[in-house]
Structure formats: C-alpha cells, structure tokens
Design a protein around this motif. Sequence first.
Motif, PDB file in Angstrom:
ATOM      1  N   ALA A  46      -4.894   1.426  15.951  1.00  0.00           N
ATOM      2  CA  ALA A  46      -4.085   2.929  16.122  1.00  0.00           C
ATOM      3  C   ALA A  46      -3.062   2.935  17.217  1.00  0.00           C
ATOM      4  CB  ALA A  46      -5.144   4.158  16.080  1.00  0.00           C
ATOM      5  N   GLY A  47      -1.799   3.308  16.474  1.00  0.00           N
ATOM      6  CA  GLY A  47      -0.788   3.275  17.643  1.00  0.00           C
ATOM      7  C   GLY A  47      -0.176   2.197  17.862  1.00  0.00           C
ATOM      8  N   ASP A  48      -0.483   1.053  17.212  1.00  0.00           N
ATOM      9  CA  ASP A  48       0.269  -0.461  17.600  1.00  0.00           C
ATOM     10  C   ASP A  48       1.563  -0.255  16.814  1.00  0.00           C
ATOM     11  OD1 ASP A  48      -1.575  -1.146  19.351  1.00  0.00           O
ATOM     12  OD2 ASP A  48      -2.661  -2.614  17.856  1.00  0.00           O
ATOM     13  N   TYR A  49       1.551   0.395  15.833  1.00  0.00           N
ATOM     14  CA  TYR A  49       2.811   0.363  14.770  1.00  0.00           C
ATOM     15  C   TYR A  49       2.904   1.517  14.077  1.00  0.00           C
ATOM     16  CZ  TYR A  49      -0.951  -0.201  11.644  1.00  0.00           C
ATOM     17  OH  TYR A  49      -2.242   0.098  10.914  1.00  0.00           O
ATOM     18  N   ARG A  50       4.161   1.819  13.471  1.00  0.00           N
ATOM     19  CA  ARG A  50       4.293   2.905  12.675  1.00  0.00           C
ATOM     20  C   ARG A  50       4.601   2.488  11.096  1.00  0.00           C
ATOM     21  NH1 ARG A  50       5.447   8.074  13.357  1.00  0.00           N
ATOM     22  NH2 ARG A  50       6.017   7.661  15.555  1.00  0.00           N
ATOM     23  N   LEU A  51       3.612   2.852  10.289  1.00  0.00           N
ATOM     24  CA  LEU A  51       4.248   2.256   8.844  1.00  0.00           C
ATOM     25  C   LEU A  51       5.030   3.499   8.184  1.00  0.00           C
ATOM     26  CD1 LEU A  51       3.607   0.566   6.265  1.00  0.00           C
ATOM     27  CD2 LEU A  51       1.455   1.876   5.908  1.00  0.00           C
ATOM     28  N   VAL A  52       6.167   2.921   7.695  1.00  0.00           N
ATOM     29  CA  VAL A  52       6.909   3.817   7.255  1.00  0.00           C
ATOM     30  C   VAL A  52       7.610   3.293   5.803  1.00  0.00           C
ATOM     31  CG1 VAL A  52       9.265   4.725   7.245  1.00  0.00           C
ATOM     32  CG2 VAL A  52       8.015   4.336   9.405  1.00  0.00           C
ATOM     33  N   GLY A  53       7.063   4.262   4.948  1.00  0.00           N
ATOM     34  CA  GLY A  53       7.682   3.909   3.439  1.00  0.00           C
ATOM     35  C   GLY A  53       8.883   4.686   2.952  1.00  0.00           C
ATOM     36  N   LEU A  54       9.704   3.869   2.576  1.00  0.00           N
ATOM     37  CA  LEU A  54      11.113   4.286   2.164  1.00  0.00           C
ATOM     38  C   LEU A  54      11.276   4.392   0.776  1.00  0.00           C
ATOM     39  CD1 LEU A  54      14.220   5.165   3.125  1.00  0.00           C
ATOM     40  CD2 LEU A  54      14.457   2.783   2.901  1.00  0.00           C
ATOM     41  N   SER A  55      11.356   5.770   0.079  1.00  0.00           N
ATOM     42  CA  SER A  55      11.699   5.695  -1.326  1.00  0.00           C
ATOM     43  C   SER A  55      13.232   5.461  -1.573  1.00  0.00           C
ATOM     44  CB  SER A  55      11.502   6.922  -1.850  1.00  0.00           C
ATOM     45  OG  SER A  55      11.990   7.059  -3.197  1.00  0.00           O
ATOM     46  N   VAL A  56      13.664   4.420  -2.355  1.00  0.00           N
ATOM     47  CA  VAL A  56      14.981   4.117  -2.729  1.00  0.00           C
ATOM     48  C   VAL A  56      15.341   4.649  -3.956  1.00  0.00           C
ATOM     49  CG1 VAL A  56      14.744   1.691  -1.408  1.00  0.00           C
ATOM     50  CG2 VAL A  56      14.091   2.005  -3.931  1.00  0.00           C
ATOM     51  N   ASP A  57      14.728   5.672  -4.431  1.00  0.00           N
ATOM     52  CA  ASP A  57      15.160   6.367  -5.733  1.00  0.00           C
ATOM     53  C   ASP A  57      15.404   7.738  -5.121  1.00  0.00           C
ATOM     54  OD1 ASP A  57      15.287   7.724  -7.927  1.00  0.00           O
ATOM     55  OD2 ASP A  57      13.594   6.875  -8.843  1.00  0.00           O
ATOM     56  N   PRO A  58      16.562   8.292  -5.145  1.00  0.00           N
ATOM     57  CA  PRO A  58      16.897   9.542  -4.462  1.00  0.00           C
ATOM     58  C   PRO A  58      16.294  10.744  -5.483  1.00  0.00           C
ATOM     59  CG  PRO A  58      18.864   8.560  -5.971  1.00  0.00           C
ATOM     60  CD  PRO A  58      17.658   7.556  -5.483  1.00  0.00           C
ATOM     61  N   ARG A  59      15.885  10.435  -6.682  1.00  0.00           N
ATOM     62  CA  ARG A  59      14.948  11.356  -7.519  1.00  0.00           C
ATOM     63  C   ARG A  59      13.734  11.823  -6.872  1.00  0.00           C
ATOM     64  NH1 ARG A  59      15.761   7.928 -12.876  1.00  0.00           N
ATOM     65  NH2 ARG A  59      15.091   6.630 -11.377  1.00  0.00           N
ATOM     66  N   ASP A  60      13.008  10.725  -6.139  1.00  0.00           N
ATOM     67  CA  ASP A  60      11.864  11.187  -5.614  1.00  0.00           C
ATOM     68  C   ASP A  60      11.958  12.289  -4.565  1.00  0.00           C
ATOM     69  OD1 ASP A  60      10.312   9.417  -6.889  1.00  0.00           O
ATOM     70  OD2 ASP A  60      10.052   7.670  -5.198  1.00  0.00           O
ATOM     71  N   GLY A  61      11.009  13.199  -4.440  1.00  0.00           N
ATOM     72  CA  GLY A  61      11.145  14.225  -3.456  1.00  0.00           C
ATOM     73  C   GLY A  61       9.828  14.363  -2.550  1.00  0.00           C
ATOM     74  N   ALA A  62       9.769  15.585  -1.833  1.00  0.00           N
ATOM     75  CA  ALA A  62       8.828  15.670  -0.982  1.00  0.00           C
ATOM     76  C   ALA A  62       7.395  15.588  -1.368  1.00  0.00           C
ATOM     77  CB  ALA A  62       8.904  16.821  -0.071  1.00  0.00           C
ATOM     78  N   ALA A  63       7.272  16.032  -2.587  1.00  0.00           N
ATOM     79  CA  ALA A  63       5.767  16.168  -3.252  1.00  0.00           C
ATOM     80  C   ALA A  63       5.407  14.845  -3.582  1.00  0.00           C
ATOM     81  CB  ALA A  63       6.019  17.314  -4.560  1.00  0.00           C
ATOM     82  N   ALA A  64       6.254  14.012  -4.257  1.00  0.00           N
ATOM     83  CA  ALA A  64       5.742  12.986  -4.631  1.00  0.00           C
ATOM     84  C   ALA A  64       5.451  12.001  -2.968  1.00  0.00           C
ATOM     85  CB  ALA A  64       7.045  11.896  -5.304  1.00  0.00           C
ATOM     86  N   ALA A  65       6.059  12.011  -2.206  1.00  0.00           N
ATOM     87  CA  ALA A  65       5.895  11.615  -0.834  1.00  0.00           C
ATOM     88  C   ALA A  65       4.591  12.036  -0.192  1.00  0.00           C
ATOM     89  CB  ALA A  65       7.101  11.725   0.171  1.00  0.00           C
ATOM     90  N   SER A  66       4.279  13.266  -0.324  1.00  0.00           N
ATOM     91  CA  SER A  66       3.286  13.946  -0.070  1.00  0.00           C
ATOM     92  C   SER A  66       2.004  13.417  -0.562  1.00  0.00           C
ATOM     93  CB  SER A  66       3.415  15.384   0.167  1.00  0.00           C
ATOM     94  OG  SER A  66       2.059  16.051   0.446  1.00  0.00           O
ATOM     95  N   ALA A  67       2.070  13.262  -1.920  1.00  0.00           N
ATOM     96  CA  ALA A  67       1.024  12.855  -2.649  1.00  0.00           C
ATOM     97  C   ALA A  67       0.349  11.479  -2.251  1.00  0.00           C
ATOM     98  CB  ALA A  67       1.118  13.004  -4.024  1.00  0.00           C
ATOM     99  N   ARG A  68       1.304  10.668  -1.989  1.00  0.00           N
ATOM    100  CA  ARG A  68       1.209   9.157  -1.607  1.00  0.00           C
ATOM    101  C   ARG A  68       0.413   9.262  -0.163  1.00  0.00           C
ATOM    102  NH1 ARG A  68       0.887   5.308  -5.800  1.00  0.00           N
ATOM    103  NH2 ARG A  68       2.552   5.659  -7.310  1.00  0.00           N
ATOM    104  N   LYS A  69       1.071   9.997   0.608  1.00  0.00           N
ATOM    105  CA  LYS A  69       0.614   9.944   2.198  1.00  0.00           C
ATOM    106  C   LYS A  69      -0.920  10.305   1.883  1.00  0.00           C
ATOM    107  CE  LYS A  69       1.935  11.376   6.713  1.00  0.00           C
ATOM    108  NZ  LYS A  69       2.852  12.136   7.523  1.00  0.00           N
TER     109      LYS A  69
END
Length: 207
Positions: A46-69
């Motif tokens: 833990a703390g060795d890296y940061r995993l960042v997902g980047l949605s390349v679809d501008p139609r994705d919103g915070a709700a979709a990101a939050s569910a995946r998170k």
Amino acid sequence: AGRQVTLATLFDRPVVLVPGYYTCPNLCSTLFEGVLQALALSGLAAGDYRLVGLSVDPRDGAAAASARKRAYAALLPGGTADLTLLTGDAATLARLQAALGYRTVADPRTGELAHAAGFVVLDADGRIARGFSGVRFDPAGLRAAVRAAAREEPAPSFGQQVLLLCAHYAPTSGGHTDVALAAVRAGVLLLPLLFFGWLWRRRGGRS
C-alpha cells in the motif's frame, strides 16, 4: 466524487494509469481487472503506487466512476487511498489522449468506443516509464516498472530487456507481438552464421 482535480496533484508517487471507460460493456472491465490482478500478485505494498482510471468517454459521470471505485478499491492493499477514478470533458480528454498517444473511435451505430487495451506506468514527474498492452499482465514486470518509476531500481538491463521481449505475448491476438517474432527470427538466422564463422576460423587456424 464529482470534485475537480489537477493531474499534477496525483503524482506524489508512481502512477499506474489505465484508460478506458466505466460504462463499457466489453473490454474495459476485463482490462482493469487484469491490472488489479497483476498488482495484487506483484508484492507491491500500500502506498507504493497510485492506480488511476481515466474514462475516455466524456459521457461518463461521477456516479459511474463512484460505482466502479467501490468495487475496485476492495481489491487494493491501500483501498481508496491508492485509487483515483477520473472523468473529464471532451476537450480535456482529447489533450490527455494526445499526450498518451491514445486514440478512440466511436461506433456510429452503438455509440461504443473502440480503443487499444493497455495501460502506462508514469513516474512522479508525469513521464511515461513503461507501457503494457493486452488484458493480462506479468506481476513481476509491473513491479519492476513501478519501482523503476520510483527510482528504487535501475531500468532493466539489456539482458532483461531481451528476456522481456522474448516473453512479449499479446493476449488480445493470442500470439506474440511482431517485434518479439522478428527478434526470434533474427536470432534463428544469426546462430547458423555464427556457427559457420567459428568453424571457418578453426579450419583457418589449423591450416
């Protein structure tokens, strides 16, 4: 969570950046799960890296990101502290994709986005340290990339790079990459030449 962030604030450690989109019905979830699996088996703490997902679809919103998170954070040693899922508007995403050399093409019938499968590891200065393609990844290779990005380990030696090249398997096509196959073919052609050169020198020495 709907908050605006600046990318520079995320680079307090190596970043494993995974492009895709959260509402993708096909490849994206498989890709992200492959990254999570490789990280889980890598031995990184833990703390060795940061995993960042980047949605390349501008139609994705915070709700979709939050569910995946919520689903993904449970699979990481550091949980939500090591995971950031981003969305963005079309202009911002276009700049990011251009910087990554990444391209998406929308299907005019379904609206789904066609794109490459893979991710990159970036160092704390935001430079790409290494790219990975496919949907299944070698945990040792990912660990080495993260540690090299953190400057804890030197970049792979020539011998290590050759080994990585020979093992460069592309899961999406079910075969080895063109670069790896070309290297193997070159090696097969080179070995007989070296043998005949050695034999000629031995005969020359005896005469």
